[in-house]
Write a protein that holds these residues in place. Structure first.
Motif, PDB file in Angstrom:
ATOM      1  N   ALA A 144       0.837  -1.194   0.000  1.00 48.26           N
ATOM      2  CA  ALA A 144       0.000   0.000   0.000  1.00 48.26           C
ATOM      3  C   ALA A 144       0.873   1.246   0.000  1.00 48.26           C
ATOM      4  N   GLY A 145       0.513   2.212  -0.842  1.00 43.13           N
ATOM      5  CA  GLY A 145       1.282   3.439  -0.950  1.00 43.13           C
ATOM      6  C   GLY A 145       0.975   4.413   0.177  1.00 43.13           C
ATOM      7  N   PRO A 146       1.698   5.541   0.209  1.00 40.06           N
ATOM      8  CA  PRO A 146       1.450   6.541   1.263  1.00 40.06           C
ATOM      9  C   PRO A 146       0.106   7.223   1.061  1.00 40.06           C
ATOM     10  N   VAL A 147      -0.419   7.769   2.140  1.00 39.60           N
ATOM     11  CA  VAL A 147      -1.694   8.481   2.084  1.00 39.60           C
ATOM     12  C   VAL A 147      -1.430   9.977   1.988  1.00 39.60           C
ATOM     13  N   ASN A 148      -2.387  10.701   1.475  1.00 42.53           N
ATOM     14  CA  ASN A 148      -2.266  12.151   1.357  1.00 42.53           C
ATOM     15  C   ASN A 148      -2.373  12.810   2.730  1.00 42.53           C
ATOM     16  N   HIS A 149      -1.612  13.860   2.919  1.00 46.37           N
ATOM     17  CA  HIS A 149      -1.662  14.595   4.171  1.00 46.37           C
ATOM     18  C   HIS A 149      -2.913  15.468   4.221  1.00 46.37           C
ATOM     19  N   ARG A 198       1.351   9.839  10.745  1.00 48.63           N
ATOM     20  CA  ARG A 198       2.732   9.373  10.569  1.00 48.63           C
ATOM     21  C   ARG A 198       3.165   8.436  11.686  1.00 48.63           C
ATOM     22  N   LEU A 199       2.768   8.753  12.923  1.00 45.49           N
ATOM     23  CA  LEU A 199       3.218   7.977  14.081  1.00 45.49           C
ATOM     24  C   LEU A 199       2.174   6.964  14.568  1.00 45.49           C
ATOM     25  N   SER A 200       1.004   6.927  13.931  1.00 49.19           N
ATOM     26  CA  SER A 200      -0.063   5.972  14.296  1.00 49.19           C
ATOM     27  C   SER A 200      -0.416   6.084  15.779  1.00 49.19           C
ATOM     28  N   HIS A 201      -0.758   7.293  16.168  1.00 50.75           N
ATOM     29  CA  HIS A 201      -1.074   7.540  17.578  1.00 50.75           C
ATOM     30  C   HIS A 201      -2.268   8.474  17.651  1.00 50.75           C
ATOM     31  N   PHE A 202      -3.245   8.117  18.500  1.00 53.89           N
ATOM     32  CA  PHE A 202      -4.388   8.993  18.738  1.00 53.89           C
ATOM     33  C   PHE A 202      -4.208   9.634  20.115  1.00 53.89           C
ATOM     34  N   PRO A 203      -4.218  10.967  20.209  1.00 54.59           N
ATOM     35  CA  PRO A 203      -3.911  11.643  21.485  1.00 54.59           C
ATOM     36  C   PRO A 203      -4.798  11.177  22.628  1.00 54.59           C
ATOM     37  N   SER A 204      -4.185  11.013  23.785  1.00 53.72           N
ATOM     38  CA  SER A 204      -4.916  10.523  24.957  1.00 53.72           C
ATOM     39  C   SER A 204      -6.027  11.479  25.372  1.00 53.72           C
ATOM     40  N   LEU A 205      -5.770  12.785  25.273  1.00 50.77           N
ATOM     41  CA  LEU A 205      -6.777  13.768  25.683  1.00 50.77           C
ATOM     42  C   LEU A 205      -8.025  13.706  24.805  1.00 50.77           C
ATOM     43  N   TRP A 206      -7.855  13.296  23.575  1.00 50.24           N
ATOM     44  CA  TRP A 206      -8.985  13.207  22.651  1.00 50.24           C
ATOM     45  C   TRP A 206      -9.755  11.894  22.790  1.00 50.24           C
ATOM     46  N   LYS A 207      -9.268  11.005  23.635  1.00 48.97           N
ATOM     47  CA  LYS A 207      -9.979   9.738  23.875  1.00 48.97           C
ATOM     48  C   LYS A 207     -10.758   9.771  25.188  1.00 48.97           C
ATOM     49  N   ARG A 247     -11.845   9.673   3.998  1.00 47.71           N
ATOM     50  CA  ARG A 247     -10.795   8.942   3.264  1.00 47.71           C
ATOM     51  C   ARG A 247     -11.104   7.451   3.152  1.00 47.71           C
ATOM     52  N   ILE A 248     -11.765   6.859   4.162  1.00 47.87           N
ATOM     53  CA  ILE A 248     -11.954   5.399   4.146  1.00 47.87           C
ATOM     54  C   ILE A 248     -13.271   4.977   3.496  1.00 47.87           C
ATOM     55  N   LEU A 249     -14.211   5.895   3.324  1.00 47.83           N
ATOM     56  CA  LEU A 249     -15.499   5.523   2.717  1.00 47.83           C
ATOM     57  C   LEU A 249     -15.336   4.956   1.310  1.00 47.83           C
ATOM     58  N   PRO A 250     -14.484   5.536   0.435  1.00 49.59           N
ATOM     59  CA  PRO A 250     -14.319   4.917  -0.898  1.00 49.59           C
ATOM     60  C   PRO A 250     -13.826   3.484  -0.827  1.00 49.59           C
ATOM     61  N   SER A 251     -12.938   3.181   0.124  1.00 47.59           N
ATOM     62  CA  SER A 251     -12.444   1.806   0.264  1.00 47.59           C
ATOM     63  C   SER A 251     -13.556   0.866   0.718  1.00 47.59           C
ATOM     64  N   ILE A 252     -14.428   1.350   1.618  1.00 45.46           N
ATOM     65  CA  ILE A 252     -15.555   0.534   2.083  1.00 45.46           C
ATOM     66  C   ILE A 252     -16.506   0.242   0.935  1.00 45.46           C
ATOM     67  N   SER A 253     -16.773   1.262   0.113  1.00 47.39           N
ATOM     68  CA  SER A 253     -17.684   1.074  -1.026  1.00 47.39           C
ATOM     69  C   SER A 253     -17.069   0.184  -2.090  1.00 47.39           C
ATOM     70  N   ALA A 254     -15.777   0.362  -2.361  1.00 45.94           N
ATOM     71  CA  ALA A 254     -15.112  -0.414  -3.411  1.00 45.94           C
ATOM     72  C   ALA A 254     -15.058  -1.892  -3.077  1.00 45.94           C
ATOM     73  N   ASN A 255     -14.950  -2.210  -1.812  1.00 40.25           N
ATOM     74  CA  ASN A 255     -14.880  -3.615  -1.391  1.00 40.25           C
ATOM     75  C   ASN A 255     -16.240  -4.198  -1.026  1.00 40.25           C
ATOM     76  N   PHE A 256     -17.299  -3.413  -1.190  1.00 40.02           N
ATOM     77  CA  PHE A 256     -18.681  -3.866  -0.907  1.00 40.02           C
ATOM     78  C   PHE A 256     -18.785  -4.444   0.506  1.00 40.02           C
ATOM     79  N   THR A 322      -2.222   2.632   7.086  1.00 36.75           N
ATOM     80  CA  THR A 322      -2.090   3.889   7.836  1.00 36.75           C
ATOM     81  C   THR A 322      -3.332   4.165   8.653  1.00 36.75           C
ATOM     82  N   TYR A 323      -4.502   4.024   8.029  1.00 39.43           N
ATOM     83  CA  TYR A 323      -5.745   4.295   8.734  1.00 39.43           C
ATOM     84  C   TYR A 323      -6.056   3.199   9.753  1.00 39.43           C
ATOM     85  N   PHE A 324      -5.684   1.967   9.430  1.00 39.91           N
ATOM     86  CA  PHE A 324      -5.875   0.883  10.396  1.00 39.91           C
ATOM     87  C   PHE A 324      -5.054   1.130  11.661  1.00 39.91           C
TER      88      PHE A 324
END
Length: 518
Positions: A144-149, A198-207, A247-256, A322-324
């Motif tokens: 899988a290639g890089p994702v857009n910023h 880039r670092l695959s981290h979701f901030p603790s304060l936002w959780k 960003r992930i909705l097209p992938s969900i639709s493409a894979n049915f 990246t999104y996973f």
């Protein structure tokens, strides 16, 4: 007659960043002056620190540019006689087991919800658990290639689309506050968002979420289960979720991934359209003198008990790495506290479920429930966690056999993915003009209760689809509400006709117009 020379004590309002005296232009300039763009974002701790500093900067800038209104410290004196009555009342309450004070209520609700935010401990399928763990421990797809910023324009566009009426989370930041931020703040936010990718981290304060309780309609107010928990999340966390979802909705639709039978949280789909599918199938069976035997399943706490490993197992199969890797920490190590009025409970962890109030949560649940088994001899109608299974045939024995076969498959699937069915709240109904009854159906060796009518997505469907039960229920509800509003609509000459019309359109008309197409 008892006269009390005292005013009721009003509760302190929740704190706000913006009030009527805020100088938004001064707030904008102050944030622009204070914010720093040369912030190091190379580690997970750097992201958490940057989020914390940004939140504190926005809060301090808002409070320093508004005139704070302090409540008066001189409270009215309550007469001695009234105070003695209150003391006697409190003594009487100590004998009972009711929780009275707001802090105690908050702690009680926290304990109740922390028990709910757990995977079902009594449902365990060892073979499937091993399969899930092996897949999660395997390497990710490297092709899988890089994702857009994310760009500042992307963030600004989403902020401008957000409603101004949403309640803030613990940080008190709302859409109104975010719209007043300078461009430098949006650029800084884009740096944080991109470092999260880039670092695959979701901030603790936002959780972290604050939960408030809203009473359910016509439920006893002294029962802990008579309240809807509403989670208040950080505004910037929801902005990031919206950007990821786009960003992930097209992938969900493409894979049915989402089946055609699922209408919940899907664009261009509604409850009426799903009920129309069910009603159309029932009408066909009645017209052809067939049997339409149906089961309407009730899933226990579907969103709150989603098994995280099982959800990640299904996401890993099709989602970009990246999104996973961002959604994985997004689900884990979440915490909450309950707010009752202005009192807060202690903090408790969330070990299961999709985050309540999250932008990604409805789609994540649909993905988790997307691979439920189907059969060629039955029809399925899903709306989020509401599930209907219909079996149509001229022979009642064959109709029941087809329905029971489907339920057997459903049993295995629910056991594998740790979802619990409430057999006693589920309903089995047979729609037919014929007199010969259909046999009962079982799930987990328990008979599903039978009924001549059932309620599905707000409409009551009776055995012969006469709508008699539905119309009667609507008339009762309309008459009850009309009695409550009669003094405002009929006997109030001071209320303008446009106000009366607004009351009718918002409180009365929706009751009888919902489902009118059918």
């Amino acid at each position: 007659m008892l006269s009390v020379s005292a005013s009721p004590l009003t509760r302190q309002e929740s704190p706000k960043l913006f009030n009527s005296s805020i100088d938004k232009f001064k707030f904008h300039n102050l944030v622009d002056q204070r914010i720093k763009l040369n912030v190091k974002l190379k580690t997970l701790d750097d992201i958490d620190l940057a989020v914390n500093n940004l939140t504190q900067l926005i809060q301090s800038s808002a409070w320093s540019t508004s005139i704070k209104c302090h409540p008066s410290t001189h409270l009215p004196k309550i007469p001695e006689y009234t105070r003695s009555i209150i003391v006697e009342k409190l003594r009487a309450r100590t004998v009972s087991t009711y929780v009275i004070s707001d802090p105690d209520k908050a702690e009680l609700f926290k304990t109740h919800l922390s028990d709910i935010f757990q995977p079902h401990l009594d449902i365990f399928f060892h073979t499937n658990n091993n399969k899930v763990n092996d897949h999660l421990n395997s390497s990710l797809c490297s092709s899988a290639g890089p994702v857009n910023h994310f760009t500042p324009n992307d963030i600004k566009f989403v902020i401008n689309q957000c409603s101004l009426k949403k309640s803030p989370g613990y940080d008190l930041i709302t859409a109104e506050v975010a719209r007043c931020l300078p461009k430098r703040a949006t650029v800084h936010l884009s740096h944080i968002f991109n470092s999260i990718l880039r670092l695959s981290h979701f901030p603790s304060l936002w959780k972290f979420s604050t939960i408030i309780l809203v009473p359910k309609l016509n439920k006893p107010p002294d029962s802990i289960s008579s309240f809807h928990p509403i989670s208040l999340l950080s505004f910037f966390a929801k902005i990031l979720e919206k950007l990821i979802l786009k960003r992930i909705l097209p992938s969900i639709s493409a894979n049915f991934i989402i089946p055609n039978s699922q209408f919940g949280f899907c664009s261009a789909h509604s409850t009426i359209q799903q009920v129309h599918r069910v009603v159309d199938a029932i009408s066909y069976s009645l017209e052809k003198k067939l049997y339409c035997t149906s089961v309407f399943l009730d899933v226990s706490q579907a969103f709150d008990r989603v098994w995280h490993d099982g959800l990640l197992f299904k996401l890993k199969k099709f989602l970009h790495p990246t999104y996973f890797l961002v959604i994985k920490p997004y689900l884990s190590d979440r915490n909450f506290q309950v707010r009752v009025c202005n009192c807060f409970s202690s903090i408790a962890p969330i070990s299961a479920g999709v985050p309540q109030g999250g932008i990604l949560s409805p789609v994540l649940y649909n993905i988790y429930a997307s691979d439920q088994p189907t059969t060629p001899n039955t029809m399925v109608a899903d709306y989020a966690d509401d599930k209907a299974i219909l079996s149509i045939h001229s022979d009642p024995v064959v109709a029941i056999q087809n329905l029971q076969s489907h339920l057997t498959l459903i049993e295995d699937w629910y056991t594998k993915w740790r979802i619990k069915i409430n057999q006693f709240k589920s309903i089995h109904t047979t729609f037919t003009f014929r007199l010969a009854p259909c046999d009962e159906v079982l799930i987990y060796d328990t008979q599903i209760p039978s009924a001549l009518s059932t309620k599905y997505l707000g409409l009551t469907l009776d055995k012969r689809l006469t709508w008699a039960h539905h119309i009667k229920a609507k008339r009762v509800k309309l008459n009850l509400r009309l009695r409550l509003l009669k003094s405002l609509i009929f006997y109030n000459k001071y209320t303008h006709i446009n106000t009366k019309l607004l009351i009718y359109k918002s409180l009365l008309k929706p009751i009888w117009t919902f489902g009118l197409q059918l």
